[in-house]
Design a protein around this motif. Structure first.
Motif, PDB file in Angstrom:
ATOM      1  N   GLN A 490      -1.688  -0.146  10.288  1.00 11.91           N
ATOM      2  CA  GLN A 490      -2.267   1.091   9.752  1.00 11.91           C
ATOM      3  C   GLN A 490      -1.170   2.064   9.309  1.00 11.91           C
ATOM      4  OE1 GLN A 490      -5.207   0.894   9.185  1.00 11.91           O
ATOM      5  NE2 GLN A 490      -6.537   0.347  10.899  1.00 11.91           N
ATOM      6  N   GLN A 491      -0.102   2.099  10.080  1.00 10.95           N
ATOM      7  CA  GLN A 491       0.990   3.013   9.711  1.00 10.95           C
ATOM      8  C   GLN A 491       1.696   2.533   8.445  1.00 10.95           C
ATOM      9  OE1 GLN A 491       3.074   2.780  13.395  1.00 10.95           O
ATOM     10  NE2 GLN A 491       1.880   4.390  14.376  1.00 10.95           N
ATOM     11  N   VAL A 492       1.861   1.224   8.330  1.00 11.01           N
ATOM     12  CA  VAL A 492       2.463   0.672   7.109  1.00 11.01           C
ATOM     13  C   VAL A 492       1.600   1.042   5.905  1.00 11.01           C
ATOM     14  CG1 VAL A 492       2.992  -1.464   5.881  1.00 11.01           C
ATOM     15  CG2 VAL A 492       3.645  -1.211   8.278  1.00 11.01           C
ATOM     16  N   ARG A 493       0.293   0.914   6.091  1.00  9.88           N
ATOM     17  CA  ARG A 493      -0.624   1.219   4.982  1.00  9.88           C
ATOM     18  C   ARG A 493      -0.593   2.692   4.623  1.00  9.88           C
ATOM     19  NH1 ARG A 493      -5.551  -2.548   7.260  1.00  9.88           N
ATOM     20  NH2 ARG A 493      -4.949  -4.420   6.137  1.00  9.88           N
ATOM     21  N   THR A 494      -0.527   3.532   5.643  1.00 11.23           N
ATOM     22  CA  THR A 494      -0.468   4.974   5.397  1.00 11.23           C
ATOM     23  C   THR A 494       0.733   5.308   4.519  1.00 11.23           C
ATOM     24  OG1 THR A 494      -1.499   5.412   7.523  1.00 11.23           O
ATOM     25  CG2 THR A 494      -0.228   7.214   6.551  1.00 11.23           C
ATOM     26  N   ARG A 495       1.846   4.743   4.909  1.00  2.45           N
ATOM     27  CA  ARG A 495       3.087   4.996   4.189  1.00  2.45           C
ATOM     28  C   ARG A 495       3.008   4.446   2.757  1.00  2.45           C
ATOM     29  NH1 ARG A 495       7.681   2.619   3.758  1.00  2.45           N
ATOM     30  NH2 ARG A 495       9.475   3.979   3.529  1.00  2.45           N
ATOM     31  N   ALA A 496       2.462   3.232   2.639  1.00  4.56           N
ATOM     32  CA  ALA A 496       2.365   2.608   1.321  1.00  4.56           C
ATOM     33  C   ALA A 496       1.451   3.410   0.413  1.00  4.56           C
ATOM     34  CB  ALA A 496       1.861   1.176   1.468  1.00  4.56           C
ATOM     35  N   ALA A 497       0.347   3.904   0.976  1.00  7.42           N
ATOM     36  CA  ALA A 497      -0.598   4.674   0.155  1.00  7.42           C
ATOM     37  C   ALA A 497       0.070   5.940  -0.364  1.00  7.42           C
ATOM     38  CB  ALA A 497      -1.837   5.031   0.987  1.00  7.42           C
ATOM     39  N   LYS A 498       0.850   6.595   0.501  1.00  6.28           N
ATOM     40  CA  LYS A 498       1.522   7.830   0.064  1.00  6.28           C
ATOM     41  C   LYS A 498       2.465   7.541  -1.102  1.00  6.28           C
ATOM     42  CE  LYS A 498       1.553  10.168   4.562  1.00  6.28           C
ATOM     43  NZ  LYS A 498       2.380  10.624   5.692  1.00  6.28           N
ATOM     44  N   ARG A 499       3.292   6.524  -0.923  1.00  5.52           N
ATOM     45  CA  ARG A 499       4.283   6.230  -1.964  1.00  5.52           C
ATOM     46  C   ARG A 499       3.594   5.792  -3.259  1.00  5.52           C
ATOM     47  NH1 ARG A 499       9.409   8.174  -0.437  1.00  5.52           N
ATOM     48  NH2 ARG A 499       9.216   8.386   1.801  1.00  5.52           N
ATOM     49  N   ALA A 622      -5.638   1.764  -6.883  1.00  6.73           N
ATOM     50  CA  ALA A 622      -4.193   1.638  -6.696  1.00  6.73           C
ATOM     51  C   ALA A 622      -3.829   1.860  -5.229  1.00  6.73           C
ATOM     52  CB  ALA A 622      -3.466   2.649  -7.576  1.00  6.73           C
ATOM     53  N   ALA A 623      -4.464   2.854  -4.615  1.00  7.77           N
ATOM     54  CA  ALA A 623      -4.177   3.128  -3.206  1.00  7.77           C
ATOM     55  C   ALA A 623      -4.625   1.957  -2.338  1.00  7.77           C
ATOM     56  CB  ALA A 623      -4.869   4.415  -2.773  1.00  7.77           C
ATOM     57  N   LEU A 624      -5.805   1.418  -2.667  1.00  8.66           N
ATOM     58  CA  LEU A 624      -6.296   0.268  -1.895  1.00  8.66           C
ATOM     59  C   LEU A 624      -5.365  -0.921  -2.052  1.00  8.66           C
ATOM     60  CD1 LEU A 624     -10.135   0.524  -2.483  1.00  8.66           C
ATOM     61  CD2 LEU A 624      -8.968   0.544  -0.268  1.00  8.66           C
ATOM     62  N   GLU A 625      -4.912  -1.131  -3.265  1.00  6.27           N
ATOM     63  CA  GLU A 625      -4.019  -2.265  -3.501  1.00  6.27           C
ATOM     64  C   GLU A 625      -2.706  -2.087  -2.727  1.00  6.27           C
ATOM     65  OE1 GLU A 625      -3.427  -3.266  -7.602  1.00  6.27           O
ATOM     66  OE2 GLU A 625      -2.811  -5.292  -7.009  1.00  6.27           O
ATOM     67  N   ALA A 626      -2.198  -0.838  -2.732  1.00  6.91           N
ATOM     68  CA  ALA A 626      -0.958  -0.579  -1.987  1.00  6.91           C
ATOM     69  C   ALA A 626      -1.152  -0.843  -0.494  1.00  6.91           C
ATOM     70  CB  ALA A 626      -0.513   0.859  -2.212  1.00  6.91           C
ATOM     71  N   CYS A 627      -2.367  -0.616  -0.025  1.00  2.92           N
ATOM     72  CA  CYS A 627      -2.664  -0.838   1.388  1.00  2.92           C
ATOM     73  C   CYS A 627      -2.925  -2.314   1.685  1.00  2.92           C
ATOM     74  CB  CYS A 627      -3.884  -0.036   1.816  1.00  2.92           C
ATOM     75  SG  CYS A 627      -3.580   1.730   1.838  1.00  2.92           S
ATOM     76  N   GLY A 628      -2.869  -3.145   0.669  1.00  2.00           N
ATOM     77  CA  GLY A 628      -3.054  -4.568   0.887  1.00  2.00           C
ATOM     78  C   GLY A 628      -4.493  -5.030   0.814  1.00  2.00           C
ATOM     79  N   ALA A 629      -5.370  -4.235   0.208  1.00  2.00           N
ATOM     80  CA  ALA A 629      -6.769  -4.662   0.083  1.00  2.00           C
ATOM     81  C   ALA A 629      -6.866  -5.815  -0.916  1.00  2.00           C
ATOM     82  CB  ALA A 629      -7.630  -3.490  -0.391  1.00  2.00           C
ATOM     83  N   PRO A 630      -7.771  -6.754  -0.684  1.00  2.00           N
ATOM     84  CA  PRO A 630      -7.956  -7.852  -1.632  1.00  2.00           C
ATOM     85  C   PRO A 630      -8.692  -7.337  -2.876  1.00  2.00           C
ATOM     86  CG  PRO A 630      -9.518  -8.029   0.180  1.00  2.00           C
ATOM     87  CD  PRO A 630      -8.693  -6.827   0.460  1.00  2.00           C
ATOM     88  N   VAL A 631      -7.943  -6.854  -3.838  1.00  3.12           N
ATOM     89  CA  VAL A 631      -8.521  -6.104  -4.957  1.00  3.12           C
ATOM     90  C   VAL A 631      -9.533  -6.951  -5.746  1.00  3.12           C
ATOM     91  CG1 VAL A 631      -7.986  -4.695  -6.965  1.00  3.12           C
ATOM     92  CG2 VAL A 631      -6.369  -4.849  -5.101  1.00  3.12           C
TER      93      VAL A 631
ATOM     94  N   ALA B 133       9.417   2.086  18.465  1.00  5.44           N
ATOM     95  CA  ALA B 133       8.257   1.846  17.611  1.00  5.44           C
ATOM     96  C   ALA B 133       7.538   3.180  17.419  1.00  5.44           C
ATOM     97  CB  ALA B 133       7.324   0.839  18.257  1.00  5.44           C
ATOM     98  N   VAL B 134       6.649   3.243  16.454  1.00  8.18           N
ATOM     99  CA  VAL B 134       5.930   4.478  16.163  1.00  8.18           C
ATOM    100  C   VAL B 134       4.516   4.389  16.755  1.00  8.18           C
ATOM    101  CG1 VAL B 134       5.018   5.987  14.355  1.00  8.18           C
ATOM    102  CG2 VAL B 134       7.250   4.892  14.067  1.00  8.18           C
ATOM    103  N   ALA B 135       4.137   5.395  17.534  1.00  8.35           N
ATOM    104  CA  ALA B 135       2.784   5.447  18.104  1.00  8.35           C
ATOM    105  C   ALA B 135       2.101   6.725  17.636  1.00  8.35           C
ATOM    106  CB  ALA B 135       2.856   5.424  19.625  1.00  8.35           C
ATOM    107  N   GLU B 136       0.776   6.684  17.641  1.00 10.02           N
ATOM    108  CA  GLU B 136       0.018   7.865  17.223  1.00 10.02           C
ATOM    109  C   GLU B 136      -1.188   8.056  18.139  1.00 10.02           C
ATOM    110  OE1 GLU B 136       0.272   8.261  12.503  1.00 10.02           O
ATOM    111  OE2 GLU B 136      -0.108   6.231  13.165  1.00 10.02           O
ATOM    112  N   GLY B 137      -1.809   9.222  18.031  1.00  6.31           N
ATOM    113  CA  GLY B 137      -2.986   9.490  18.838  1.00  6.31           C
ATOM    114  C   GLY B 137      -3.859  10.520  18.158  1.00  6.31           C
TER     115      GLY B 137
END
Lengths: 801, 366
Positions: A490-499, A622-631, B133-137
């Motif tokens: 989820q954190q990877v996706r958050t970051r990817a969506a922002k960029r 585009a945001a979904l794709e960046a998050c790895g969604a199966p477009v 590692a990164v954690a959230e809450g």
């Protein structure tokens, strides 16, 4: 907590300089926040007026010659009525900064006569408000010496930021103890002698709320003469920001700051009958010493007489029984109060006093009686009178906390090698009792340290006196075992969506999590559980159900200052409920004006169009794709939430149920609620709704087969009913031959009378890639037939003639 | 014949060369080529007569005609190339544009990442390298996770250090809070994960406070290490390395002062060496000034217990730092409130380009 250097030295025998003391204070955890070394008073000198003549050109001015001790009399023009030959006062030479008038003196002419300095008033030296004349010192004041030293104005003031765990340092004596432990000198003994009383104290006290008052001591002193307190006491109180009132009140303040022991004095003549410590009744009122009336509740503790509350226990005395110059018989109270109750009462009534500050942190219970003795001594010394015996009620003695302390704990937690003997020494200097010589000692905390609970607290004591600076940094060991990965999916996706969104020319905003109630309601929010009980402003009341209202409001704010073409996004939490799962991880964005992907505004090679639903759709995908969604598996359908334009919005789904996002132009009613002007479009995608990717055993990408046979394209135009979705037609074409058809692009849409009412033409380009042989005309013919048949079956469309 | 033939060939050559030179375009030169060396061209026709000549004649005329053919052929090719070049140039000349006209910038250059996101990425890069590692809450917390489990006694003045936002009370009168710090995630992590634990926790935090240096919502980073060996000495190293890496300075003096937080024991506050003599600018690793930068300490035994761990077996440290403040110190934004205004002029100026991704190997900032 403020105190002066001389005050500290009353408790600490030391040769240390001010700089050494302040440095030590900070490094043992009593952080020095401010030091006033009183250097600004250094230039003022005691001087004698030799002659005083009338100013030739002004009735109210005089021309003085002044001897400042250097044997070279100077001429000073002075307007003070008391200026006269022979007066000894405080002189400021040219170049001196005079704080009371905020001015640096220079040589000047006053009505034609040169003046080389100034004879000062008390107000000009900020000693008092006195300004009726210049300072008039006794004849024998030493001319030529610094005035500040003579007048006690050179006593540096130190202010420390006290952490809530150190009630013992709410008094100068406790601070001196800490400094002595740190090697800055020797703590002077308290030297409190019990004072014998003359008969029993006639005022009795009954404790009806023993849980709120674990002890109460009082005594009466008869025949006191109350007036101003002595100069030295007033100076110290003024130096720390207190206003001298009268001797009795000043003594309570002096003991409060000197020993951390708050006291209260009642005028015995104004107390009716005996005292009772009890919970107030709801709605009972008391006029405080600050002149304000307070309404008490049944949770609050009061000291009452037969008339009613005379004091808000541990916080503030009452005006009615307070001491003034007429007081002759004084009841001195030294009591113990429940810290939590004092804290709550003080908070609820909004009263911050020096007494509350100490009681809510926890005063030394064993100093209740000595503090009373100390105060009695001072009352007798300053006001005279005859004390009764001390009456102590409800105090059961203090049970000191004893902790089993393995000396090795210091090393285990801090890494510092401190020998057991040194740890013992530090603890004993701080007043702890250390018993046992083995590896584990029994350590008993002094009564003034309620913060000590266990081993770790003792480690802190040893560490702070030993010196944190003496602990050498040690690298963290490499830890292969700690977590396989740094970021969660989820954190990877958050970051990817922002960029990804920023790379589409959008600017990332961070907007408030709380929004106006009307905005929340317009986006499906507003549930009671998501409303703040104490919002900081009325329009920051509801936890946001969506990122869009904050972004839309921000876009309008930008538009209001002339920046109407804005594209903003935010990737953050929205709140569906107050549980952890109710916080969604959402990426949302809006475009306003002509802020399209390729840029905004007009240009010589083409003007940007107004933003619309397809801009938002492209952002969402585009945001979904960046998050790895199966477009390629996503479907787009109608049914977006009602804050969107019903005909120009859509839902993005994965499978029949999983809504991954929505997009569209905003409903005009929504924009009205938000006071936002269009054109504007927006989207939100739910990062946490995306399925977790399957854990793959390998990172190897699938094999790539490049066909050697020529790819071709063919165009088709189909006439369909106007409500047939282009997407459905596209899927029908692609489905006609999943092997050969590798792509379908809609390249033209047409509606016109020639097609008939309610009909439209959709033209598609089909990309065809053979894999095993070059296609013949017959092959293509057959494929075209399959495509036409598939489209007809799925949409009822026919090839346009 | 010899005497008459040669001048005639020379004449022909002069004529052909003149025609070639004067051919104005590719069509004209083609006509010249056909007329000269085409099947029925002047040179070709003469070549055909060679067969009827005597051996002697042929010996003279053969090389002469062949020489002529080669020279004419070359001249035609050269002229053709010349004409083609001229034609291309003429066409290009008509296609010239004003290259000073502006183009649209790439969206990847105009978009911006908010400084808070960028700084979180910078911190993540540093801490990941140290094994964190990164954690959230969640932002909406229970009183238990926000206070009680973190050793905040009921009604203790320490609670008043946090001006708390409360949610409307539920049917049982219980009210949740907006977390006042990221520390609740310490407890949630200890509950969910066995030590060793090494996490950083970035996130939104809330306090009922609003002035030039306080906003009701702000961002905090919490760090937590729990294992069986970690001490204050490791804490000092970690904080020092972190500050050097974050501010991108080779060395910086730091001062660890004993302090108090309910959830750590011993507790420390950390000051960092800086130079604030130039208005609007802070330089770290220089100067004689100290700036308080973060709070930290060894995890309090009661906090370890609340996380289900035995404080006689496990130990570790935690620290907390303001992300927005770190951004302000490093990048010089003067006003915290502007972080949350979404003013595009501010975002354009203080934001970061999407492709500027902080890495240790590429430098945290450009």
């Amino acid at each position: 907590m403020k105190f002066t250097l001389s005050w500290l030295k009353d408790h600490l025998d030391t040769d240390a300089t001010l700089a050494e003391i302040t440095e030590a204070l900070t490094m043992i955890g009593l952080e020095v926040e401010a030091v006033d070394d009183k250097a600004q008073f250094a230039p003022f000198t005691i001087a004698r007026v030799l002659t005083a003549e009338k100013h030739p050109d002004a009735d109210k001015l005089k021309v003085l010659t002044v001897d400042a001790g250097d044997g070279k009399p100077v001429q000073v023009v002075c307007g003070a009525p008391n200026a006269r030959a022979g007066l000894v006062g405080a002189f400021a030479a040219p170049g001196t900064y005079v704080p009371g008038i905020d001015l640096e003196l220079s040589v000047g002419k006053i009505r034609g006569v040169e003046s080389h300095g100034m004879m000062c008033s008390e107000r000009e030296l900020e000693m008092s408000d006195e300004h009726s004349g210049i300072i008039d010192l006794p004849e024998d004041a030493p001319v030529g010496t610094p005035f500040a030293a003579y007048a006690g104005l050179d006593d540096p003031v130190i202010e420390i930021g006290l952490t809530p765990n150190r009630p013992d340092c709410t008094g100068v004596h406790g601070i001196a103890r800490d400094l002595a432990a740190a090697g800055l000198g020797t703590l002077k003994p308290l030297g409190i002698e019990p004072i014998a009383g003359d008969g029993a104290c006639p005022v009795d006290v009954r404790i009806d709320a023993p849980d709120l008052c674990p002890g109460f001591a009082l005594r009466l002193v008869r025949g006191v003469k109350n007036g101003p307190s002595p100069q030295w006491m007033q100076q110290r109180l003024i130096a720390i920001g207190l206003r001298p009132i009268n001797a009795l009140v000043d003594i309570t303040n002096y003991v409060t700051f000197g020993w951390g022991r708050p006291l209260h004095v009642f005028d015995a003549a104004k107390v009716t009958g005996n005292l009772v410590v009890r919970r107030a009744t709801d709605g009972e009122t008391i006029l405080g010493l600050d002149g304000k009336e307070y309404t008490l509740t049944g949770e609050m503790c009061t000291i009452a007489d037969e008339r009613g509350p005379e004091s808000i226990a541990g916080i503030m005395g009452g005006e009615e029984s307070g001491c003034d110059e007429t007081t002759t018989d004084v009841v001195i109270e030294s009591a113990l109060w429940n810290p939590r109750n004092v804290a709550r009462t003080g908070r609820d009534l909004g009263i911050i006093t020096d007494a509350r500050y100490r009681f809510e942190r926890g005063v030394d219970p064993e100093f209740m009686v000595p503090g009373l003795e100390l105060a009695t001594r001072m009352v007798l010394d300053l006001c005279g009178g005859t004390p009764t015996e001390t009456r102590v009620t409800g105090y059961a003695g203090h049970q000191c906390k004893t902790v089993d302390f393995p000396f090795a704990e210091v090393r285990r937690l801090t890494g510092a090698d401190v020998e057991a003997a040194k740890s013992t020494d530090i603890l004993e200097r701080l007043g702890f009792d250390v018993n046992g010589r083995g590896e584990i000692a029994k350590v008993t905390a002094p009564s003034w340290r309620p913060d000590i609970e266990g081993k770790a607290d003792l480690v802190e004591e040893v560490m702070r006196i030993h010196g944190v600076g003496n602990i050498a940094p040690l690298p963290l060991e490499s830890h292969g075992a700690v977590n396989g990965r740094v970021l969660t999916v989820q954190q990877v996706r958050t970051r990817a969506a922002k960029r990804a969104l920023a790379a589409r020319g959008m600017m990332e905003a961070v907007t408030w999590s709380f929004i106006p109630a009307a905005h929340a309601a317009a986006f499906g929010g507003g549930a009671a559980a998501l409303q703040l009980a104490n919002p900081i402003a009325a329009d920051m009341s509801d936890m946001r159900p969506s990122l869009l209202p904050g972004l839309l409001a921000a876009a309008q704010r930008n538009a209001n200052v002339g920046h109407g073409d804005v594209a903003l996004f935010e990737v953050a939490g929205t709140y569906e409920s107050d549980t952890p799962d109710g916080q969604r991880r959402v990426a949302g964005g809006i475009r306003r004006g002509t802020a399209t992907l390729t840029g905004a505004g007009r240009a010589w090679d083409g003007h940007a169009a107004a933003v619309g639903v397809f801009d938002a759709k492209a952002d969402a995908l585009a945001a979904l794709e960046a998050c790895g969604a199966p477009v390629d598996k996503l479907t787009v359908e109608r049914g977006a939430p009602d804050w969107y334009h019903p005909g120009r919005s859509g839902l993005i789904k994965l499978g029949p149920k999983n809504v991954l996002g929505h997009f569209g132009e905003l409903h005009p009613r929504t924009l009205e609620v938000l006071d936002v002007k269009g054109p504007v479009c927006g989207f939100e995608i739910f990062i946490d709704a995306l399925p977790e990717p399957k854990r793959k055993a390998t990172r190897t990408k699938p094999r790539l087969d490049l066909s050697p046979f020529q790819a071709v394209t063919r165009d088709f135009a189909f006439v369909v009913d106007a409500d047939v979705a282009a997407g459905a037609l596209q899927r029908a074409v692609a489905g006609a031959d999943k092997q050969l058809v590798t792509g379908v692009t809609v390249f033209d849409l047409f509606e016109g009378a020639a097609l008939g009412e309610g009909r439209k033409s959709v033209a598609v380009e089909v990309q065809i890639q053979p894999t095993d042989r070059t296609l013949t005309d017959e092959d293509l013919e057959a494929l075209s037939g399959r495509i036409v048949a598939s489209v007809e079956k799925a949409t009822g469309g026919v090839l346009r003639g | 014949m010899n005497e008459t033939a040669r001048p005639e060939i020379d004449q022909l050559e002069r004529t052909l060369m003149a025609d070639i030179a004067s051919a104005a375009d590719e069509d004209a030169i083609e006509q010249v080529r056909v007329a000269a060396i085409g099947k029925k061209g002047a040179v070709s026709e003469r070549m055909k007569t060679l067969g009827k000549m005597s051996a002697e004649e042929r010996q003279v005329m053969g090389p002469a005609l062949n020489g002529l053919k080669v020279r004419v052929t070359d001249a035609i090719a050269a002229r053709k190339a010349e004409l083609r070049d001229a034609a291309i140039e003429a066409r290009l000349a008509t296609e010239t544009v004003d290259i000073t006209l502006p183009v649209r910038p790439s969206p990847a250059e105009t978009g911006r990442i908010h400084p808070i996101s960028q700084v979180i990425d910078e911190i993540t890069a540093i801490c990941a390298d140290m094994g964190f590692a990164v954690a959230e809450g969640p932002d909406i917390e229970t009183d238990y996770y926000n206070f009680t489990a973190l050793n905040f006694p009921e009604d203790h003045p320490a609670r008043e250090m946090h001006d708390t936002f409360f949610m409307a009370p539920d049917a049982n009168g219980e009210r949740k809070v907006l977390r006042t710090h990221t520390s609740p995630v310490q407890i949630r992590t200890m509950e969910a994960q066995e030590p060793p634990i090494r996490i950083v926790i970035p996130g939104k935090t809330y306090r009922h406070d609003s002035d030039a240096t306080h906003t009701p919502m702000f961002h905090q980073l919490e760090g937590l290490v729990v294992d069986k060996v970690t001490t204050v000495a490791h804490l000092k190293w970690t904080i020092e390395e972190f500050c050097k890496a974050f501010f991108e300075v080779p060395d910086v003096a730091m001062r660890f002062r004993p302090s108090y937080f309910p959830f750590t024991e011993p507790s420390l506050e950390v000051d960092i060496q800086c130079d604030r003599s130039k208005p609007g600018e802070v330089r770290f690793g220089e100067g004689n000034d100290w700036m308080e930068i973060l709070g930290c300490g060894m995890v309090h035994p009661n906090v370890l217990r609340a996380g289900g761990l035995d404080p006689d077996v496990y130990q570790g440290f935690a620290w907390g730092i303001g992300i927005d403040r770190l951004a302000m110190l490093k990048y010089g934004m003067p006003d915290l409130r502007a972080f949350f205004d979404a003013d595009v002029r501010w975002l354009k100026h203080y934001g970061f380009r999407p492709l500027d991704m902080p890495t240790l190997f590429g430098g945290l900032s450009q």
